[in-house]
Design a protein around this motif. Sequence first.
Motif, short mmCIF file in Angstrom:
data_model
loop_
_atom_site.label_atom_id
_atom_site.label_comp_id
_atom_site.label_asym_id
_atom_site.label_seq_id
_atom_site.Cartn_x
_atom_site.Cartn_y
_atom_site.Cartn_z
N ASP A 69 47.43 50.69 37.94
CA ASP A 69 48.64 49.89 37.73
C ASP A 69 48.31 48.50 37.21
OD1 ASP A 69 50.37 51.89 38.58
OD2 ASP A 69 50.34 51.22 40.66
N ASP A 70 47.18 47.95 37.64
CA ASP A 70 46.77 46.60 37.25
C ASP A 70 45.25 46.54 37.21
OD1 ASP A 70 46.29 43.91 36.85
OD2 ASP A 70 47.17 43.26 38.75
N PRO A 71 44.64 46.76 36.03
CA PRO A 71 43.18 46.77 35.95
C PRO A 71 42.52 45.48 36.44
CG PRO A 71 44.12 47.62 33.92
CD PRO A 71 45.26 47.07 34.75
N LEU A 72 43.28 44.39 36.45
CA LEU A 72 42.73 43.12 36.90
C LEU A 72 43.21 42.75 38.31
CD1 LEU A 72 42.89 41.05 33.59
CD2 LEU A 72 40.94 42.29 34.57
N ALA A 73 43.61 43.77 39.09
CA ALA A 73 44.01 43.52 40.48
C ALA A 73 42.92 42.71 41.16
CB ALA A 73 44.24 44.83 41.21
N GLU A 74 43.35 41.78 41.99
CA GLU A 74 42.34 40.90 42.58
C GLU A 74 42.50 40.77 44.08
OE1 GLU A 74 42.94 36.48 41.82
OE2 GLU A 74 44.39 37.33 40.41
N PHE A 77 38.99 36.45 45.17
CA PHE A 77 38.07 35.68 44.34
C PHE A 77 38.54 35.43 42.91
CE2 PHE A 77 35.04 37.41 47.55
CZ PHE A 77 34.82 36.20 48.19
N TYR A 78 38.80 36.48 42.13
CA TYR A 78 39.17 36.29 40.73
C TYR A 78 39.81 37.57 40.22
CZ TYR A 78 34.69 38.72 40.24
OH TYR A 78 33.66 39.62 40.37
N PRO A 79 40.61 37.45 39.15
CA PRO A 79 41.19 38.67 38.57
C PRO A 79 40.08 39.64 38.19
CG PRO A 79 42.21 36.71 37.63
CD PRO A 79 41.05 36.24 38.45
N GLY A 80 40.22 40.88 38.65
CA GLY A 80 39.24 41.90 38.35
C GLY A 80 38.18 42.08 39.43
N ASP A 81 38.24 41.29 40.51
CA ASP A 81 37.18 41.42 41.53
C ASP A 81 37.22 42.78 42.23
OD1 ASP A 81 39.38 40.90 43.21
OD2 ASP A 81 38.46 39.16 44.18
N LEU A 82 38.39 43.40 42.33
CA LEU A 82 38.45 44.75 42.90
C LEU A 82 37.76 45.75 41.97
CD1 LEU A 82 39.32 46.81 45.01
CD2 LEU A 82 41.57 46.91 43.87
N ALA A 110 41.39 50.38 29.44
CA ALA A 110 42.66 49.66 29.40
C ALA A 110 42.51 48.15 29.60
CB ALA A 110 43.61 50.21 30.47
N LEU A 111 41.29 47.69 29.86
CA LEU A 111 41.09 46.27 30.11
C LEU A 111 41.45 45.44 28.89
CD1 LEU A 111 37.68 46.33 31.99
CD2 LEU A 111 39.89 45.61 32.94
N PRO A 112 42.15 44.33 29.13
CA PRO A 112 42.42 43.41 28.02
C PRO A 112 41.12 42.67 27.68
CG PRO A 112 43.20 42.46 30.06
CD PRO A 112 42.69 43.85 30.39
N PRO A 114 39.32 39.13 25.64
CA PRO A 114 37.96 39.21 26.16
C PRO A 114 37.94 39.05 27.68
CG PRO A 114 38.32 37.03 25.27
CD PRO A 114 39.59 37.82 25.02
N LEU A 115 36.90 39.58 28.27
CA LEU A 115 36.74 39.49 29.71
C LEU A 115 35.93 38.24 30.05
CD1 LEU A 115 35.88 43.23 30.39
CD2 LEU A 115 38.11 42.12 30.58
N GLY A 116 36.17 37.69 31.21
CA GLY A 116 35.46 36.49 31.63
C GLY A 116 34.04 36.79 32.09
N PRO A 117 33.29 35.74 32.39
CA PRO A 117 31.88 35.89 32.76
C PRO A 117 31.65 36.63 34.08
CG PRO A 117 32.58 33.61 33.03
CD PRO A 117 33.71 34.34 32.36
N ALA A 118 32.63 36.67 34.96
CA ALA A 118 32.46 37.40 36.21
C ALA A 118 32.71 38.89 36.02
CB ALA A 118 33.40 36.85 37.28
N LEU A 119 33.46 39.25 35.00
CA LEU A 119 33.87 40.65 34.81
C LEU A 119 33.08 41.36 33.71
CD1 LEU A 119 35.80 42.79 35.84
CD2 LEU A 119 37.57 41.84 34.37
N GLN A 120 32.76 40.66 32.63
CA GLN A 120 32.11 41.32 31.49
C GLN A 120 30.77 41.96 31.82
OE1 GLN A 120 33.76 41.46 28.20
NE2 GLN A 120 32.37 43.21 28.35
N PRO A 121 29.85 41.26 32.49
CA PRO A 121 28.55 41.90 32.77
C PRO A 121 28.64 43.18 33.61
CG PRO A 121 28.35 39.52 32.98
CD PRO A 121 29.82 39.84 32.84
N PRO A 122 29.43 43.22 34.72
CA PRO A 122 29.51 44.47 35.46
C PRO A 122 30.19 45.59 34.65
CG PRO A 122 30.56 42.70 36.72
CD PRO A 122 30.09 42.13 35.43
#
Length: 132
Positions: A69-74, A77-82, A110-112, A114-122
């Motif tokens: 429902d929300d790929p960036l559910a949080e 900590f930050y959007p996408g931490d889940l 489905a991720l929008p 660009p992704l931030g530095p906390a999300l892109q590497p994982p």
Amino acid sequence: MINPSRSLEQLEGDSWGAPPADATRLISTAYALRRKPVGDLSAEDLRLLLGQHIGVETLVPLALTLLEDDPLAEGDFYPGDLLVAVLKAPATHWPAHPGDLDRVRRVVEALPGPLGPALQPPVDAFRAAHLG
């Protein structure tokens, strides 16, 4: 199908009892969350438990339902931490649960950007390891 009114302790048939007297806040919280009905677990609760690799088999599908429902559910900590907690599930989980892998693949696609530095590497590491 997972019964949402049951706790991880009930679903796994494994009671941990009370946390150790010298337990950290994280450990005490994890012990308490194992007794909470899984249907009542928040994104933060799921993030915390999955981050500790607790209840992975049961909780990854629940987390994926939120993430679909929300790929960036949080959590806290930050959007996408889940999503990061799900992506960091033990590598052995994915071959044993191909349906979960298909679901997480769709979430990642489905991720929008660009992704931030906390999300892109994982996300990149997971893609390289599991999505080819």
